[in-house]
Design a protein around this motif. Structure first.
Motif, PDB file in Angstrom:
ATOM      1  N   GLU A  90       0.827  -1.213   0.000  1.00 27.44           N
ATOM      2  CA  GLU A  90       0.000   0.000   0.000  1.00 27.44           C
ATOM      3  C   GLU A  90       0.857   1.257   0.000  1.00 27.44           C
ATOM      4  O   GLU A  90       0.436   2.301  -0.504  1.00 27.44           O
ATOM      5  CB  GLU A  90      -0.953  -0.001   1.198  1.00 27.44           C
ATOM      6  CG  GLU A  90      -2.111  -0.955   1.034  1.00 27.44           C
ATOM      7  CD  GLU A  90      -3.008  -1.024   2.258  1.00 27.44           C
ATOM      8  OE1 GLU A  90      -2.571  -0.625   3.363  1.00 27.44           O
ATOM      9  OE2 GLU A  90      -4.146  -1.512   2.115  1.00 27.44           O
ATOM     10  N   GLU A  91       2.058   1.173   0.552  1.00 22.20           N
ATOM     11  CA  GLU A  91       2.953   2.330   0.595  1.00 22.20           C
ATOM     12  C   GLU A  91       3.642   2.571  -0.749  1.00 22.20           C
ATOM     13  O   GLU A  91       4.087   3.676  -1.024  1.00 22.20           O
ATOM     14  CB  GLU A  91       4.011   2.127   1.689  1.00 22.20           C
ATOM     15  CG  GLU A  91       3.448   2.176   3.091  1.00 22.20           C
ATOM     16  CD  GLU A  91       4.471   1.802   4.160  1.00 22.20           C
ATOM     17  OE1 GLU A  91       5.636   1.508   3.802  1.00 22.20           O
ATOM     18  OE2 GLU A  91       4.087   1.795   5.337  1.00 22.20           O
ATOM     19  N   LYS A  92       3.727   1.531  -1.574  1.00 24.81           N
ATOM     20  CA  LYS A  92       4.406   1.649  -2.865  1.00 24.81           C
ATOM     21  C   LYS A  92       3.526   2.388  -3.871  1.00 24.81           C
ATOM     22  O   LYS A  92       2.327   2.558  -3.684  1.00 24.81           O
ATOM     23  CB  LYS A  92       4.767   0.261  -3.411  1.00 24.81           C
ATOM     24  CG  LYS A  92       5.863  -0.421  -2.647  1.00 24.81           C
ATOM     25  CD  LYS A  92       6.253  -1.705  -3.336  1.00 24.81           C
ATOM     26  CE  LYS A  92       7.438  -2.332  -2.621  1.00 24.81           C
ATOM     27  NZ  LYS A  92       7.928  -3.512  -3.339  1.00 24.81           N
ATOM     28  N   GLU A  93       4.180   2.786  -4.967  1.00 25.19           N
ATOM     29  CA  GLU A  93       3.466   3.450  -6.057  1.00 25.19           C
ATOM     30  C   GLU A  93       2.476   2.460  -6.677  1.00 25.19           C
ATOM     31  O   GLU A  93       2.769   1.285  -6.828  1.00 25.19           O
ATOM     32  CB  GLU A  93       4.469   3.907  -7.116  1.00 25.19           C
ATOM     33  CG  GLU A  93       3.847   4.716  -8.220  1.00 25.19           C
ATOM     34  CD  GLU A  93       4.895   5.170  -9.234  1.00 25.19           C
ATOM     35  OE1 GLU A  93       4.512   5.401 -10.379  1.00 25.19           O
ATOM     36  OE2 GLU A  93       6.074   5.265  -8.867  1.00 25.19           O
ATOM     37  N   ARG A  94       1.314   2.942  -7.053  1.00 24.22           N
ATOM     38  CA  ARG A  94       0.249   2.077  -7.559  1.00 24.22           C
ATOM     39  C   ARG A  94       0.463   1.787  -9.042  1.00 24.22           C
ATOM     40  O   ARG A  94      -0.117   2.435  -9.907  1.00 24.22           O
ATOM     41  CB  ARG A  94      -1.111   2.704  -7.317  1.00 24.22           C
ATOM     42  CG  ARG A  94      -1.407   2.859  -5.842  1.00 24.22           C
ATOM     43  CD  ARG A  94      -2.903   2.893  -5.616  1.00 24.22           C
ATOM     44  NE  ARG A  94      -3.176   2.829  -4.190  1.00 24.22           N
ATOM     45  CZ  ARG A  94      -3.767   1.794  -3.612  1.00 24.22           C
ATOM     46  NH1 ARG A  94      -4.135   0.773  -4.307  1.00 24.22           N
ATOM     47  NH2 ARG A  94      -3.987   1.802  -2.322  1.00 24.22           N
ATOM     48  N   THR A  95       1.270   0.776  -9.288  1.00 23.36           N
ATOM     49  CA  THR A  95       1.495   0.320 -10.660  1.00 23.36           C
ATOM     50  C   THR A  95       0.763  -0.997 -10.848  1.00 23.36           C
ATOM     51  O   THR A  95       0.263  -1.585  -9.882  1.00 23.36           O
ATOM     52  CB  THR A  95       3.000   0.128 -10.932  1.00 23.36           C
ATOM     53  OG1 THR A  95       3.492  -0.877 -10.055  1.00 23.36           O
ATOM     54  CG2 THR A  95       3.771   1.431 -10.725  1.00 23.36           C
ATOM     55  N   GLY A  96       0.727  -1.485 -12.078  1.00 17.10           N
ATOM     56  CA  GLY A  96       0.037  -2.737 -12.381  1.00 17.10           C
ATOM     57  C   GLY A  96       0.506  -3.905 -11.529  1.00 17.10           C
ATOM     58  O   GLY A  96      -0.302  -4.586 -10.892  1.00 17.10           O
ATOM     59  N   PRO A  97       1.838  -4.190 -11.497  1.00 13.57           N
ATOM     60  CA  PRO A  97       2.303  -5.322 -10.701  1.00 13.57           C
ATOM     61  C   PRO A  97       2.035  -5.156  -9.201  1.00 13.57           C
ATOM     62  O   PRO A  97       1.690  -6.122  -8.515  1.00 13.57           O
ATOM     63  CB  PRO A  97       3.799  -5.367 -10.981  1.00 13.57           C
ATOM     64  CG  PRO A  97       3.998  -4.630 -12.259  1.00 13.57           C
ATOM     65  CD  PRO A  97       2.903  -3.618 -12.334  1.00 13.57           C
ATOM     66  N   VAL A  98       2.168  -3.937  -8.714  1.00  9.64           N
ATOM     67  CA  VAL A  98       1.928  -3.693  -7.278  1.00  9.64           C
ATOM     68  C   VAL A  98       0.451  -3.908  -6.953  1.00  9.64           C
ATOM     69  O   VAL A  98       0.121  -4.539  -5.939  1.00  9.64           O
ATOM     70  CB  VAL A  98       2.388  -2.270  -6.876  1.00  9.64           C
ATOM     71  CG1 VAL A  98       1.926  -1.924  -5.472  1.00  9.64           C
ATOM     72  CG2 VAL A  98       3.889  -2.135  -6.994  1.00  9.64           C
ATOM     73  N   LEU A  99      -0.447  -3.422  -7.824  1.00  9.90           N
ATOM     74  CA  LEU A  99      -1.880  -3.619  -7.587  1.00  9.90           C
ATOM     75  C   LEU A  99      -2.245  -5.097  -7.657  1.00  9.90           C
ATOM     76  O   LEU A  99      -3.087  -5.568  -6.879  1.00  9.90           O
ATOM     77  CB  LEU A  99      -2.691  -2.813  -8.608  1.00  9.90           C
ATOM     78  CG  LEU A  99      -2.694  -1.299  -8.404  1.00  9.90           C
ATOM     79  CD1 LEU A  99      -3.434  -0.604  -9.549  1.00  9.90           C
ATOM     80  CD2 LEU A  99      -3.297  -0.912  -7.073  1.00  9.90           C
ATOM     81  N   ALA A 100      -1.597  -5.841  -8.554  1.00 10.47           N
ATOM     82  CA  ALA A 100      -1.864  -7.275  -8.646  1.00 10.47           C
ATOM     83  C   ALA A 100      -1.428  -7.984  -7.375  1.00 10.47           C
ATOM     84  O   ALA A 100      -2.142  -8.838  -6.845  1.00 10.47           O
ATOM     85  CB  ALA A 100      -1.142  -7.860  -9.866  1.00 10.47           C
ATOM     86  N   LYS A 101      -0.226  -7.617  -6.889  1.00 14.11           N
ATOM     87  CA  LYS A 101       0.271  -8.227  -5.638  1.00 14.11           C
ATOM     88  C   LYS A 101      -0.634  -7.844  -4.466  1.00 14.11           C
ATOM     89  O   LYS A 101      -0.927  -8.674  -3.600  1.00 14.11           O
ATOM     90  CB  LYS A 101       1.707  -7.768  -5.351  1.00 14.11           C
ATOM     91  CG  LYS A 101       2.718  -8.311  -6.307  1.00 14.11           C
ATOM     92  CD  LYS A 101       3.226  -9.610  -5.816  1.00 14.11           C
ATOM     93  CE  LYS A 101       4.398 -10.030  -6.699  1.00 14.11           C
ATOM     94  NZ  LYS A 101       4.929 -11.302  -6.321  1.00 14.11           N
ATOM     95  N   LEU A 102      -1.044  -6.587  -4.439  1.00 10.49           N
ATOM     96  CA  LEU A 102      -1.911  -6.122  -3.358  1.00 10.49           C
ATOM     97  C   LEU A 102      -3.250  -6.868  -3.376  1.00 10.49           C
ATOM     98  O   LEU A 102      -3.741  -7.302  -2.328  1.00 10.49           O
ATOM     99  CB  LEU A 102      -2.144  -4.612  -3.484  1.00 10.49           C
ATOM    100  CG  LEU A 102      -2.919  -3.928  -2.357  1.00 10.49           C
ATOM    101  CD1 LEU A 102      -2.207  -4.116  -1.035  1.00 10.49           C
ATOM    102  CD2 LEU A 102      -3.088  -2.464  -2.652  1.00 10.49           C
TER     103      LEU A 102
END
Length: 104
Positions: A90-102
């Motif tokens: 949640e603290e990271k930038e909201r990119t495609g891979p980060v949203l998928a992991k989240l």
């Protein structure tokens, strides 16, 4: 304390002058006194057993209860671990891979 009070009440009733005058009342009060003394003895026995269990530390815990407690602790640790991962993403930038992991 309650059973001790009941024994005291029954003893007081036995010393009542009415018991001397009424045989049926004396019989009833004697039966009541006997019952209260038995109840008090039973309560004292229960107290002794409970105190012995507490002092010895011999508290009856079933294996299934121990297993359930261990499973709960493991699940709680897993939850905390995953919660920290979610917070990190949640603290990271909201990119495609980060949203998928989240989402995962």
């Amino acid at each position: 304390a309650m059973s001790k009070s009941a024994v005291k009440i029954s003893s007081d009733l036995l010393s009542n002058p009415l018991c001397e005058q009424e045989p049926s009342f004396l019989e009833m009060v004697t039966a009541f006194d006997t019952a209260m003394k038995r109840m008090d003895a039973f309560n004292q026995e229960k107290i002794s057993i409970i105190q012995a269990i507490i002092i010895s530390g011999n508290i009856f815990v079933s294996p299934s209860l121990n297993g359930a407690v261990k499973r709960r602790e493991q699940t709680l640790q897993d939850y905390k671990r995953l919660q920290s991962k979610v917070e990190k993403y949640e603290e990271k930038e909201r990119t495609g891979p980060v949203l998928a992991k989240l989402h995962q």
